[in-house]
Write an enzyme that holds these catalytic residues in place. Structure first.
Site, PDB file in Angstrom:
ATOM      1  N   LEU A  65       0.805  -1.185   0.064  1.00 35.34           N
ATOM      2  CA  LEU A  65       0.101   0.073  -0.211  1.00 35.34           C
ATOM      3  C   LEU A  65       0.817   1.409  -0.021  1.00 35.34           C
ATOM      4  O   LEU A  65       1.923   1.241   0.358  1.00 35.34           O
ATOM      5  CB  LEU A  65      -1.052   0.027   1.203  1.00 35.34           C
ATOM      6  CG  LEU A  65      -1.929  -1.003   1.261  1.00 35.34           C
ATOM      7  CD1 LEU A  65      -2.326  -1.554   2.605  1.00 35.34           C
ATOM      8  CD2 LEU A  65      -3.051  -0.742   0.273  1.00 35.34           C
ATOM      9  N   PRO A  66       0.165   2.312  -0.524  1.00 33.12           N
ATOM     10  CA  PRO A  66       0.989   3.499  -0.654  1.00 33.12           C
ATOM     11  C   PRO A  66       1.793   4.167   0.640  1.00 33.12           C
ATOM     12  O   PRO A  66       3.014   4.425   0.686  1.00 33.12           O
ATOM     13  CB  PRO A  66      -0.001   4.689  -0.914  1.00 33.12           C
ATOM     14  CG  PRO A  66      -0.949   4.071  -1.705  1.00 33.12           C
ATOM     15  CD  PRO A  66      -1.152   2.637  -0.970  1.00 33.12           C
ATOM     16  N   THR A  96       6.070   0.620   2.287  1.00 33.79           N
ATOM     17  CA  THR A  96       7.381   1.487   3.021  1.00 33.79           C
ATOM     18  C   THR A  96       6.425   2.328   3.966  1.00 33.79           C
ATOM     19  O   THR A  96       5.628   3.229   3.326  1.00 33.79           O
ATOM     20  CB  THR A  96       8.003   1.976   2.207  1.00 33.79           C
ATOM     21  OG1 THR A  96       8.746   1.095   1.226  1.00 33.79           O
ATOM     22  CG2 THR A  96       9.204   3.093   2.903  1.00 33.79           C
ATOM     23  N   LYS A 171      15.043   0.112   6.035  1.00 31.78           N
ATOM     24  CA  LYS A 171      14.575   0.642   4.689  1.00 31.78           C
ATOM     25  C   LYS A 171      14.912   2.169   4.710  1.00 31.78           C
ATOM     26  O   LYS A 171      15.606   2.771   3.760  1.00 31.78           O
ATOM     27  CB  LYS A 171      13.286   0.320   4.389  1.00 31.78           C
ATOM     28  CG  LYS A 171      12.787   1.218   3.153  1.00 31.78           C
ATOM     29  CD  LYS A 171      12.600   0.653   1.934  1.00 31.78           C
ATOM     30  CE  LYS A 171      12.310   1.569   0.852  1.00 31.78           C
ATOM     31  NZ  LYS A 171      12.274   1.235  -0.545  1.00 31.78           N
ATOM     32  N   LYS A 246       9.607  10.810  -0.051  1.00 31.19           N
ATOM     33  CA  LYS A 246       8.631  10.003   0.775  1.00 31.19           C
ATOM     34  C   LYS A 246       9.570   9.288   1.907  1.00 31.19           C
ATOM     35  O   LYS A 246       9.433   9.541   3.042  1.00 31.19           O
ATOM     36  CB  LYS A 246       7.882   9.101   0.240  1.00 31.19           C
ATOM     37  CG  LYS A 246       6.981   8.285   1.096  1.00 31.19           C
ATOM     38  CD  LYS A 246       6.451   7.123   0.586  1.00 31.19           C
ATOM     39  CE  LYS A 246       5.905   6.140   1.541  1.00 31.19           C
ATOM     40  NZ  LYS A 246       5.580   4.736   1.078  1.00 31.19           N
TER      41      LYS A 246
END
Ligand code: NAD
Length: 296
Positions: A65-66, A96, A171, A246
């Site tokens: 998902l976003p 993420t 990450k 992001k």
């Protein structure tokens, strides 16, 4: 093999789901965009009508998902995955998201007797299509071992980073370093050019000297030295600057939450914000050299 529910069938989730199907898994898919769901059913998945409907009989649930708010909504809301998944199901969130969301959702899953891992990826759409993604996995040992075979169908390198949330931590730490090193590489090449130094010569020297880094040797922001780099195709991504921004925002949010001083990460976020606000968020992140060079 039990059914897998797959929720979030976008640029990454679509090809990841196709690799699960290729590996012989039965998949029940959901996306709120009908066209994405149609593409999944055309590839051989069965369509679900909601996250709960997808998760109801699943042995495992994979989400792509976003951002954090979508993950909270899909897992935690009424009609969400955690309320619907059968006891003992394994939940694998590959999105993420912020570390706090990863930990909150994992705690709620555990409270209902569900195993959960956060498993964000690197490798981009090309890696998702080729099944060569790297997964950075946070969660208990036994949940990691259960997740490993499914992740192997979608990726090549599967690393257990530690407890819940550490996949997301890995990450954002990696991508903060990547953003900083790309800006540093861009500055060095811009300075060299203004001093009359041929970029190819700087590459030949620096790629063998102490300044070498992945941003230079694999993804050089000036055209020429690395033929496959996005700089040779007018900075078509690759890894879009908006996605880098992001991740840099997530890193800054995480740093503020644990009193970590990350001044270069903050500067990288500011520079990528300027670049994206100038309308370049769709370019590859190595295109930041245009801002450094004063041309963006
Ligand atoms: P995307 O926007 O293409 O896909 C996300 C999908 O989730 C969309 O199809 C959307 O409709 C669906 N979705 C959103 N809310 C939903 C809901 N409530 N229920 C069901 N479906 C819902 O994004 P993407 O590029 O596939 O990226 C997914 C994740 O992977 C992001 O967290 C991103 O940061 C991460 N990521 C992306 C890349 C990349 O190169 N695209 C690389 C590494 C990591």
């Amino acid at each position: 093999m039990g059914d897998i529910a797959f929720i979030g069938l976008g640029h990454m989730g679509g090809p990841m789901l196709r690799n699960l199907l290729k590996a012989g898994h039965a998949v029940r898919a959901f996306d709120r965009v009908p066209e994405a769901l149609d593409a999944a059913t055309a590839a051989g998945a069965r369509a679900a009508s909601s996250p709960a409907d997808a998760a109801r009989d699943a042995e495992m649930v994979v989400t792509m998902l976003p951002a954090g708010r979508h993950v909270r909504s899909v897992y935690l809301e009424d009609g969400g995955v955690i309320g619907a998944a059968p006891p003992g199901a394994l939940l694998i969130d590959c999105s993420t998201v912020d570390v706090t969301t990863a930990r909150v959702v994992a705690e709620r899953a555990q409270a209902r007797g569900l195993d959960m891992v956060d498993a964000p990826v690197s490798g981009g759409v090309a890696g998702a299509e080729a099944g060569t993604l790297t997964f950075m996995v946070g969660g208990p040992d036994d949940a990691f071992e259960r997740a490993r075979p499914v992740l192997t169908a979608m990726g090549k390198t599967i690393v257990h980073a530690g407890g819940a949330g550490t996949g997301q931590a890995a990450k954002i730490c990696n991508n903060m370093l990547l953003g900083i090193s790309m800006i540093g590489t861009a500055e060095a090449f811009m300075l060299g050019k203004r001093l009359g130094l041929d970029p190819q010569k700087l590459f030949e020297i620096s790629s063998k000297a102490s300044g070498q880094c992945w941003s230079m040797t694999s993804y050089c922001p000036v055209p020429g030295p690395v033929p496959q780099a996005p700089s040779n195709r007018d900075y078509q991504p690759g890894f879009a600057a908006a996605m880098m921004l992001k991740d840099l925002k997530l890193a800054q949010e995480a740093a503020a939450g644990c009193d970590a001083a990350t001044p270069l990460g903050a500067a990288a976020e500011a520079l990528y914000s300027l670049f994206c606000n100038a309308g370049h968020g769709g370019l590859d992140f190595s295109g930041i050299i245009r801002l450094i060079d004063g041309r963006a």
